[in-house]
Scaffold this motif. Structure first.
Motif, PDB file in Angstrom:
ATOM      1  N   TYR A   1       3.260  -7.488  -6.183  1.00  0.00           N
ATOM      2  CA  TYR A   1       4.631  -6.803  -4.830  1.00  0.00           C
ATOM      3  C   TYR A   1       3.879  -7.572  -3.870  1.00  0.00           C
ATOM      4  O   TYR A   1       3.151  -6.652  -3.092  1.00  0.00           O
TER       5      TYR A   1
ATOM      6  N   ARG B   1       0.808  -5.726  -2.585  1.00  0.00           N
ATOM      7  CA  ARG B   1      -0.222  -4.844  -3.914  1.00  0.00           C
ATOM      8  C   ARG B   1      -0.424  -5.386  -5.056  1.00  0.00           C
ATOM      9  O   ARG B   1       1.052  -5.884  -5.681  1.00  0.00           O
TER      10      ARG B   1
ATOM     11  N   ILE C   1      -0.356  -5.242  -9.254  1.00  0.00           N
ATOM     12  CA  ILE C   1       0.669  -4.227 -10.069  1.00  0.00           C
ATOM     13  C   ILE C   1      -0.368  -4.429 -11.805  1.00  0.00           C
ATOM     14  O   ILE C   1      -0.685  -3.229 -12.358  1.00  0.00           O
TER      15      ILE C   1
ATOM     16  N   HIS D   1       2.963   7.143 -16.766  1.00  0.00           N
ATOM     17  CA  HIS D   1       2.982   8.123 -15.514  1.00  0.00           C
ATOM     18  C   HIS D   1       3.899   7.390 -14.755  1.00  0.00           C
ATOM     19  O   HIS D   1       4.174   5.811 -15.070  1.00  0.00           O
ATOM     20  N   SER D   2       4.934   8.191 -14.065  1.00  0.00           N
ATOM     21  CA  SER D   2       5.864   7.269 -13.149  1.00  0.00           C
ATOM     22  C   SER D   2       5.163   6.352 -11.905  1.00  0.00           C
ATOM     23  O   SER D   2       4.655   6.414 -11.695  1.00  0.00           O
ATOM     24  N   GLY D   3       5.612   4.844 -12.240  1.00  0.00           N
ATOM     25  CA  GLY D   3       5.182   4.511 -11.561  1.00  0.00           C
ATOM     26  C   GLY D   3       3.936   3.614 -11.504  1.00  0.00           C
ATOM     27  O   GLY D   3       3.173   2.943 -11.001  1.00  0.00           O
ATOM     28  N   SER D   4       3.232   3.503 -13.048  1.00  0.00           N
ATOM     29  CA  SER D   4       3.117   2.514 -13.585  1.00  0.00           C
ATOM     30  C   SER D   4       3.100   1.380 -14.070  1.00  0.00           C
ATOM     31  O   SER D   4       2.162   0.566 -14.633  1.00  0.00           O
ATOM     32  N   GLY D   5       4.306   1.000 -13.866  1.00  0.00           N
ATOM     33  CA  GLY D   5       4.876   0.077 -14.196  1.00  0.00           C
ATOM     34  C   GLY D   5       5.271  -0.701 -15.211  1.00  0.00           C
ATOM     35  O   GLY D   5       5.568  -2.101 -15.457  1.00  0.00           O
ATOM     36  N   LYS D   6       6.388   0.074 -16.099  1.00  0.00           N
ATOM     37  CA  LYS D   6       6.644  -0.385 -17.125  1.00  0.00           C
ATOM     38  C   LYS D   6       8.018  -0.860 -16.713  1.00  0.00           C
ATOM     39  O   LYS D   6       8.213  -1.556 -17.028  1.00  0.00           O
ATOM     40  N   THR D   7       8.602   0.028 -15.793  1.00  0.00           N
ATOM     41  CA  THR D   7       9.865  -1.250 -15.312  1.00  0.00           C
ATOM     42  C   THR D   7       9.469  -2.569 -14.891  1.00  0.00           C
ATOM     43  O   THR D   7      10.525  -3.309 -15.387  1.00  0.00           O
ATOM     44  N   SER D   8       8.698  -2.432 -14.109  1.00  0.00           N
ATOM     45  CA  SER D   8       7.749  -3.488 -13.212  1.00  0.00           C
ATOM     46  C   SER D   8       7.614  -4.452 -14.359  1.00  0.00           C
ATOM     47  O   SER D   8       8.010  -6.046 -14.411  1.00  0.00           O
TER      48      SER D   8
ATOM     49  N   TYR E   1      10.688 -12.097 -11.383  1.00  0.00           N
ATOM     50  CA  TYR E   1       9.684 -12.068 -10.067  1.00  0.00           C
ATOM     51  C   TYR E   1       9.301 -12.803 -11.321  1.00  0.00           C
ATOM     52  O   TYR E   1       8.834 -12.953 -12.535  1.00  0.00           O
TER      53      TYR E   1
ATOM     54  N   GLN F   1      17.042   1.383 -16.139  1.00  0.00           N
ATOM     55  CA  GLN F   1      17.317   2.853 -15.846  1.00  0.00           C
ATOM     56  C   GLN F   1      17.952   3.482 -14.628  1.00  0.00           C
ATOM     57  O   GLN F   1      18.706   4.349 -14.706  1.00  0.00           O
TER      58      GLN F   1
ATOM     59  N   HIS G   1      10.081   9.007 -20.945  1.00  0.00           N
ATOM     60  CA  HIS G   1       9.503  10.083 -20.464  1.00  0.00           C
ATOM     61  C   HIS G   1       8.922  10.829 -22.056  1.00  0.00           C
ATOM     62  O   HIS G   1       8.208  11.792 -21.703  1.00  0.00           O
TER      63      HIS G   1
HETATM   64  N1  LIG Z   1      10.422  -4.742  -5.602  1.00  0.00           N
HETATM   65  C1  LIG Z   1       8.445  -3.568  -4.818  1.00  0.00           C
HETATM   66  N2  LIG Z   1       8.133  -3.580  -4.483  1.00  0.00           N
HETATM   67  C2  LIG Z   1       7.432  -3.433  -4.590  1.00  0.00           C
HETATM   68  N3  LIG Z   1       7.229  -2.880  -5.152  1.00  0.00           N
HETATM   69  C3  LIG Z   1       7.988  -2.500  -5.903  1.00  0.00           C
HETATM   70  C4  LIG Z   1       8.816  -2.399  -6.292  1.00  0.00           C
HETATM   71  N4  LIG Z   1       9.485  -2.157  -7.463  1.00  0.00           N
HETATM   72  C5  LIG Z   1       8.473  -1.186  -7.904  1.00  0.00           C
HETATM   73  N5  LIG Z   1       6.747  -1.160  -7.444  1.00  0.00           N
HETATM   74  C6  LIG Z   1       6.059  -0.333  -7.562  1.00  0.00           C
HETATM   75  O1  LIG Z   1       5.666  -0.169  -8.983  1.00  0.00           O
HETATM   76  C7  LIG Z   1       5.405   0.408  -8.800  1.00  0.00           C
HETATM   77  C8  LIG Z   1       5.290   0.161 -10.244  1.00  0.00           C
HETATM   78  O2  LIG Z   1       7.378   1.099 -10.754  1.00  0.00           O
HETATM   79  P1  LIG Z   1       7.992   0.733 -12.237  1.00  0.00           P
HETATM   80  O3  LIG Z   1       9.326   0.374 -11.171  1.00  0.00           O
HETATM   81  O4  LIG Z   1       8.046  -0.356 -12.940  1.00  0.00           O
HETATM   82  O5  LIG Z   1       7.131   2.100 -12.910  1.00  0.00           O
HETATM   83  P2  LIG Z   1       7.828   2.471 -14.045  1.00  0.00           P
HETATM   84  O6  LIG Z   1       6.434   2.910 -14.951  1.00  0.00           O
HETATM   85  O7  LIG Z   1       8.768   2.332 -14.831  1.00  0.00           O
HETATM   86  O8  LIG Z   1       8.092   4.132 -13.150  1.00  0.00           O
HETATM   87  P3  LIG Z   1       8.848   5.207 -13.878  1.00  0.00           P
HETATM   88  O9  LIG Z   1       8.370   5.822 -14.168  1.00  0.00           O
HETATM   89  O10 LIG Z   1       8.869   6.092 -11.996  1.00  0.00           O
HETATM   90  O11 LIG Z   1      10.570   4.432 -13.591  1.00  0.00           O
HETATM   91  C9  LIG Z   1       5.686   1.764  -8.350  1.00  0.00           C
HETATM   92  O12 LIG Z   1       4.093   2.533  -7.522  1.00  0.00           O
HETATM   93  C10 LIG Z   1       6.320   1.420  -6.944  1.00  0.00           C
HETATM   94  O13 LIG Z   1       6.265   1.290  -5.828  1.00  0.00           O
END
Ligand SMILES: Nc1ncnc2c1ncn2[C@@H]1O[C@H](COP(=O)(O)OP(=O)(O)OP(=O)(O)O)[C@@H](O)[C@H]1O
Ligand SMILES: [Mg+2]
Length: 457
Positions: A219, A222, A224, A243-250, A259, A290, A402
């Motif tokens: 991103y 950053r 990922i 963990h929250s922020g580990s990249g699942k939704t990404s 993207y 989500q 989770h």
């Molecule tokens: N559009 C974006 N631009 C920049 N960084 C992003 C964006 N979307 C997510 N991130 C970052 O990417 C990392 C992964 O985010 P993601 O949403 O994939 O986490 P997650 O595993 O789904 O977390 P959660 O369990 O909280 O939903 C996070 O640290 C977040 O800050």
């Protein structure tokens, strides 16, 4: 465009006609007055044009300030609950005052130019009138023209004044429209981040195998994912935890091609998703995202949205499947209840069930559930889980959760940490080996899962 054409037709054309008529008749009766009138009219037009050109920047700035103000108003209303929860009305009011002051100052500055313009024009018209008073009267006193001609000169001169003023007001309108155009063209310059290849074909998913191959993605700056690999066989049910922020939704967003990845490939049925039209790719998968945001429309239409050609029976079936039927019974207007902006009139769990019903109705080969049941009470969640398990048969499913109880029956559980797979396998295997999964499991077993940890879905 409408404003500009109005000005062209009503203001500019009329000034040109009046001008020709006035000058032609004045030349006939009194050429000196014709020259004076001509000079006043040209002076008037050039001065107005000059003032508009130098005030155009401030015009654009005033328009921009107004846009910022509108954007903020909409942001404040979106966040109205947070403002109230934290009792921050005063802070927001202060912030809003600053914003409207900015707009006010920008407009005052712009109006400053208008003051100069109006004064300059009045002086020009006044000077013209004065000159026209002197010369024709001298000629009248010398007996060169009669009283009727003087009256005629003043009449046609004053006839020209109004179209001239209309012309500059029109010009002002044109310039303010041009400032709007300028903002519009700025939007036009924004490049789409994700482009389809020329003549890209439509995607149809027949199998449903998904593969992330050496995927790297950032991103901005950053990182990922770095060399991420994951293969999801067709008709399998895999779970992503971490963990929250580990990249699942990404990861899901990349599969949807929100993207483009920096390196590697994402393949569906061994075909690169970048080779297909993005709208077709997206319409081939169903998702319970989500964060579920709804349209300010009826519950029924919100569900129908994912498959507009579905019959009423199919929608009602999806409603039943998502356990919304009992909820709907309590609403006086049933499925025709309007859910409010972003679905504000529904509870979190109700919204989530609308979203589940939507995904069910879409009926696609690949099903993605991103924390799909997180807002439900344990009992409803368990009931829906049973139905979802049924739904997942014969589809490729990716479940993010989770609450580990919801993914125990997955064919494979992938544990993510900072965009990397740190563990994978079935639930029974993962709870035996030391690692994050066992830790998550032990924490949850102590709380939420105490009573139903043996329940397999
Ligand atoms: N559009 C974006 N631009 C920049 N960084 C992003 C964006 N979307 C997510 N991130 C970052 O990417 C990392 C992964 O985010 P993601 O949403 O994939 O986490 P997650 O595993 O789904 O977390 P959660 O369990 O909280 O939903 C996070 O640290 C977040 O800050
Ligand atoms: Mg997420």
């Amino acid at each position: 465009m409408e404003k500009i054409t109005d000005v062209l037709i009503y203001n500019i054309v009329s000034v040109i006609f009046s001008f020709i008529m006035v000058i032609a008749s004045l030349i006939y009766f009194d050429p000196v007055s014709a020259i004076v009138t001509l000079s006043v009219a040209f002076g008037f037009i050039f001065f107005s044009y000059f003032m508009q050109v130098i005030s155009q920047e401030s015009n654009v700035r005033a328009n921009d300030a107004e846009d910022v103000e509108r954007g903020n108003i909409s942001d404040f209303f979106t966040n109205i609950d947070s403002i109230k929860y934290y009792g921050k009305e005063k802070n927001i009011k202060k912030k809003f005052e600053e914003i409207i002051n900015n707009t006010k100052n920008a407009f005052m500055k712009n109006w400053g130019y208008h003051r100069w313009l109006d004064s300059g024009n009045s002086i020009l018209i006044g000077a013209g009138t004065l000159i026209l008073l002197i010369f024709p009267i001298i000629r009248f006193l010398n007996g060169e023209i009669n009283l009727g001609t003087i009256v005629f000169i003043y009449s046609v001169y004053s006839l020209l004044v109004e179209p001239l003023y209309n012309f500059i007001y029109g010009l002002r309108g044109v310039y303010s429209s041009l400032a709007d155009f300028q903002s519009l063209f700025e939007y036009g310059k924004i490049q789409r981040q994700i482009e389809d290849k020329p003549n890209a074909p439509k995607m149809t998913i027949s199998g449903g195998e998904v593969e992330f191959k050496d995927v790297s993605f950032n991103y901005g700056k950053r990182k990922i994912f770095d060399n991420f690999n994951l293969k999801i066989p067709k008709n399998s049910k895999i779970a992503l935890v971490g963990h929250s922020g580990s990249g699942k939704t990404s990861l899901i967003k990349l599969l949807y091609r929100f993207y483009d990845i920096n390196e590697g490939e994402i393949l569906i049925d061994r075909k690169d998703i970048r080779d297909f039209r993005q709208d077709s790719l997206r319409s081939e998968m169903s998702i319970v995202p989500q964060e579920c945001v709804l349209f300010d429309d009826t519950l029924y239409n919100n569900i129908l949205f994912s498959n507009p050609t579905a019959s009423k029976e199919e929608v009602m079936k999806a409603i039943k499947f998502a356990h919304l039927d009992k909820v709907i019974e309590r609403f006086p207007k049933g499925e025709n209840t309007v859910v409010g902006e972003r679905g504000i009139k529904l509870s979190g769990g109700e919204k989530q069930r609308v979203s589940i019903a939507r995904a069910i109705l879409a009926d696609k080969r690949i099903l993605i559930l991103d924390e799909a049941t997180s807002a439900l009470d344990s009992e409803t969640e368990m009931e829906i889980q049973k139905d979802l398990a049924e739904l997942m048969k014969g589809r490729t499913s990716i479940i993010i959760a989770h609450r580990l109880s919801t993914i125990m029956s997955a064919d494979k559980i992938i544990v993510l940490k900072d965009g990397k797979i740190i563990q994978q396998g079935r639930h029974s295997k993962l709870i035996e080996e030391p690692g994050d999964y066992k830790r998550f499991w032990n924490i949850q077993k102590g709380g939420y899962l105490k009573d139903n940890s043996t329940e397999k879905l």
